[in-house]
Motif scaffolding. Structure first.
Motif, short mmCIF file in Angstrom:
data_model
loop_
_atom_site.label_atom_id
_atom_site.label_comp_id
_atom_site.label_asym_id
_atom_site.label_seq_id
_atom_site.Cartn_x
_atom_site.Cartn_y
_atom_site.Cartn_z
N THR B 78 16.25 -41.96 91.71
CA THR B 78 16.83 -40.55 91.42
C THR B 78 15.51 -39.44 91.29
O THR B 78 14.55 -40.11 90.96
CB THR B 78 17.52 -40.48 90.09
OG1 THR B 78 18.63 -41.24 90.22
CG2 THR B 78 18.03 -39.02 89.96
N ILE B 83 15.12 -28.53 91.41
CA ILE B 83 15.86 -28.35 92.52
C ILE B 83 16.94 -27.13 91.82
O ILE B 83 17.58 -27.06 90.86
CB ILE B 83 17.07 -29.70 92.32
CG1 ILE B 83 16.17 -31.03 92.71
CG2 ILE B 83 18.26 -29.51 93.06
CD1 ILE B 83 16.86 -32.14 92.67
N LEU B 86 21.33 -26.15 96.95
CA LEU B 86 21.69 -27.08 98.02
C LEU B 86 20.62 -27.51 98.96
O LEU B 86 20.35 -28.57 99.01
CB LEU B 86 22.94 -26.61 98.74
CG LEU B 86 23.89 -27.65 99.07
CD1 LEU B 86 24.36 -28.44 97.60
CD2 LEU B 86 25.35 -27.06 99.67
N ASP B 88 17.37 -27.73 98.57
CA ASP B 88 16.35 -28.64 97.68
C ASP B 88 17.17 -29.99 97.75
O ASP B 88 16.38 -31.13 97.90
CB ASP B 88 16.28 -28.27 96.47
CG ASP B 88 15.70 -26.72 96.41
OD1 ASP B 88 14.68 -26.68 97.14
OD2 ASP B 88 16.08 -26.15 95.45
N VAL B 89 18.40 -30.31 97.40
CA VAL B 89 18.91 -31.53 97.47
C VAL B 89 19.03 -32.11 98.90
O VAL B 89 18.74 -33.31 98.97
CB VAL B 89 20.64 -31.33 96.93
CG1 VAL B 89 21.22 -32.69 97.06
CG2 VAL B 89 20.59 -30.61 95.65
N ASP B 90 19.21 -31.32 99.92
CA ASP B 90 19.39 -31.97 101.23
C ASP B 90 17.91 -32.46 101.54
O ASP B 90 17.79 -33.76 102.20
CB ASP B 90 19.70 -30.64 102.23
CG ASP B 90 20.00 -31.23 103.67
OD1 ASP B 90 20.37 -32.57 103.53
OD2 ASP B 90 19.78 -30.56 104.47
N LYS B 99 19.63 -40.23 94.58
CA LYS B 99 20.43 -39.15 93.63
C LYS B 99 19.40 -38.24 93.49
O LYS B 99 18.28 -38.41 93.74
CB LYS B 99 20.96 -40.03 92.61
CG LYS B 99 21.67 -41.39 92.61
CD LYS B 99 22.08 -41.91 91.34
CE LYS B 99 22.15 -43.40 91.25
NZ LYS B 99 22.46 -43.94 89.93
N VAL B 100 20.15 -37.05 92.95
CA VAL B 100 19.28 -35.93 92.61
C VAL B 100 19.81 -35.61 91.04
O VAL B 100 20.96 -35.98 90.91
CB VAL B 100 19.49 -34.75 93.46
CG1 VAL B 100 18.64 -34.94 94.70
CG2 VAL B 100 20.77 -34.30 93.73
N VAL B 102 20.00 -32.69 88.38
CA VAL B 102 19.82 -31.34 87.97
C VAL B 102 19.83 -31.05 86.67
O VAL B 102 20.68 -31.49 86.06
CB VAL B 102 21.03 -30.55 89.00
CG1 VAL B 102 20.72 -30.54 90.40
CG2 VAL B 102 22.24 -31.13 88.75
N ILE B 116 26.98 -29.74 95.15
CA ILE B 116 26.33 -31.22 95.52
C ILE B 116 27.55 -32.00 95.85
O ILE B 116 27.45 -32.90 96.74
CB ILE B 116 25.60 -31.32 94.33
CG1 ILE B 116 24.30 -30.57 94.24
CG2 ILE B 116 24.89 -32.83 94.68
CD1 ILE B 116 23.29 -30.52 93.01
N CYS B 125 24.90 -37.04 92.37
CA CYS B 125 24.57 -35.81 91.51
C CYS B 125 24.78 -36.46 90.22
O CYS B 125 25.54 -36.57 89.40
CB CYS B 125 25.84 -34.69 91.74
SG CYS B 125 25.71 -33.36 90.55
#
Lengths: 198, 265
Positions: B78, B83, B86, B88-90, B99-100, B102, B116, B125
């Motif tokens: 992770t 972040i 979206l 940044d997540v991508d 996983k990210v 936040v 997300i 998420c």
């Protein structure tokens, strides 16, 4: 000439991880949606992270549904890839590739501790067939999913979460794992190596 | 049976691993890729890489490092820190993160969780919550514990689940760095209210603390940093201990068993 390994290219979330995992095993795969390249490959991996309904639509739009079903060499579906190889998925109520004649169901929690998605490391049981050569019974592999394939006549490994479900399937040249071999440490590497040496 | 997870956390600053003591002072703890690979070999179930300076200094996270980690590790990891949206997540998922997590951005804009979950699925998420126990309540904090937020732990965790979080990573600022055990009462209350996995963070000092957070805190996973980075607890030793205590734990097979196999390709 060595037969190469192809990864089916579409909007799946884990293509990069599968690519990296194969490279760690000394194999450089081609990532492609090209029909001829897929047909000629020695092995094909059909990865998958995402939502079933959207993904099926995407596969159909690209003609990949027909191509995958027609493959003759060993094919390995992973996670959503495995679920899409089944007949029907409750996720978005969508008809899938019908390689395995089972339906994909959503986990129904029976008690408070039953969390969905099923995330983490769980054990392989009742393993059989070439994918699990090398004493992989009771070894842990990594899962992330909310939908499952019930145990059926194609099941070649089970895992228990809420109920026993199919951790892996096999029919003819089609192999599939619900777990992520590319994220399952040395046990996952062994499953991948077993597939590559089929 | 699903195993309880041991999750080493690597705080990253300028491409190096650091560990904050109560979030303020830092000591170096090595190269993040090498350290991650070592933990993976020792039996870590997943890893967390946090860009700890990101939300404070507005730095973008370390996409290159994420790519190197993804190429090297065969276990999930992770990434968090910095972040905001979206995009940044991508970027981080494309680089190979599984996983990210936040934290501040979700507190400021809770709809980010829904976005997300919708675009990448709830399973990617992780909502990280830093909370401090004060005036008989658990208050959430922003920016690595620097700014109080207008949210309470239980209320915010339930809202995060409702919006589509796949897991909650709860760090007790009260317990973090003190090494006297996890916030098990709060963790257990969280487990009872939520239907998604909870990762305990903050307070690990000895092996017993991990056992207690699994049994009393009902945590699904336990995160720790300095006890691993400075070799105070070895992951392999910890896992053997926990298995002997009757906790379902993944003990990886000896390397020789899985190094066999025939020619590939």
């Amino acid at each position: 000439m060595k037969k190469n390994v192809a990864i089916v290219k579409y909007n799946a979330g884990n293509i990069g991880s599968v690519d990296y995992a194969l490279k760690r095993l000394g194999v450089t795969p081609v990532v492609t949606a090209d029909e001829e390249v897929l047909k000629q490959a020695g092995k094909v991996i059909f990865p998958g992270v995402g939502e079933a309904h959207t993904t099926m639509k995407h596969l159909k739009a690209q003609g990949l549904d027909r191509i995958i079903c027609g493959l003759r060499q060993p094919v390995l579906g992973i996670c959503l890839g495995m679920q899409l190889m089944c007949r029907f998925s409750e996720e978005g109520a969508v008809d899938c590739l019908n390689i395995f004649d089972s339906d994909v169901k959503r986990f129904c929690p029976q008690k408070h501790e039953d969390k969905v998605p099923h995330i983490g490391w769980n054990t392989l049981r009742e393993v059989k067939g070439p994918l699990f050569a090398g004493e992989l019974e009771t070894q842990f592999v990594y899962f992330v999913h909310s939908y499952y394939v019930p145990v059926n006549h194609c099941t070649v490994a089970t895992t228990d979460y809420i109920l026993p479900f199919s951790a892996a399937l096999q029919k003819d040249n089609f192999y599939a794992t619900q777990f992520h071999p590319e994220k399952s440490g040395s046990v996952g590497e062994m499953v991948l190596r077993n597939f590559l040496t089929l | 049976m699903l195993a309880k997870r041991i999750v080493p956390c690597l705080d990253i600053k300028d491409g190096m691993t650091v560990k904050g003591v109560n979030f303020v002072n830092f000591r170096d703890a090595g190269d993040p890729v090498e350290l991650g690979a070592r933990y993976s070999r020792e039996g870590a179930d997943e890893l967390v890489y946090l860009d700890i300076t990101a939300s404070h200094e507005g730095r973008k996270t370390f996409t290159d490092l994420v790519g190197k980690v993804a190429a090297r590790l065969s276990i999930p990891f992770t990434v968090g820190g910095g972040i905001h949206e979206l995009r940044d997540v991508d970027r981080l998922l494309s680089a190979g993160a599984d996983k990210v997590s936040v934290n501040s951005a979700a507190l400021r804009n809770p709809r980010l969780i829904e976005e997300i979950a919708l675009h990448f699925g709830s399973q990617v998420c992780v909502v990280a919550i830093d909370a401090n126990y004060e005036n008989n309540d658990w208050l959430c904090y922003l920016n690595g514990g620097r700014i109080p937020a207008d949210k309470h732990l239980f209320q915010w965790a339930a809202e995060a689940e409702e919006r589509g979080a796949g897991e909650i990573l709860f760090t007790s600022m009260t317990h973090d760095g003190v090494k006297d055990g996890y916030a098990n009462e709060a963790l257990s209350a969280l487990a009872e209210r939520l239907h998604i996995p909870v990762i305990a963070s903050g307070g690990a000092g000895k092996k017993e603390h991990f056992r207690d957070t699994f049994l009393q805190g009902k945590a699904d996973a336990a995160l720790a940093a300095s006890v691993f980075h400075f070799g105070e607890i070895s992951i392999a030793g910890l896992k053997t201990y926990l298995a002997n205590e009757g906790i379902n734990i993944r003990i990886p097979p000896p390397e020789r068993m899985t190094q066999g196999g025939g020619e590939t390709n």
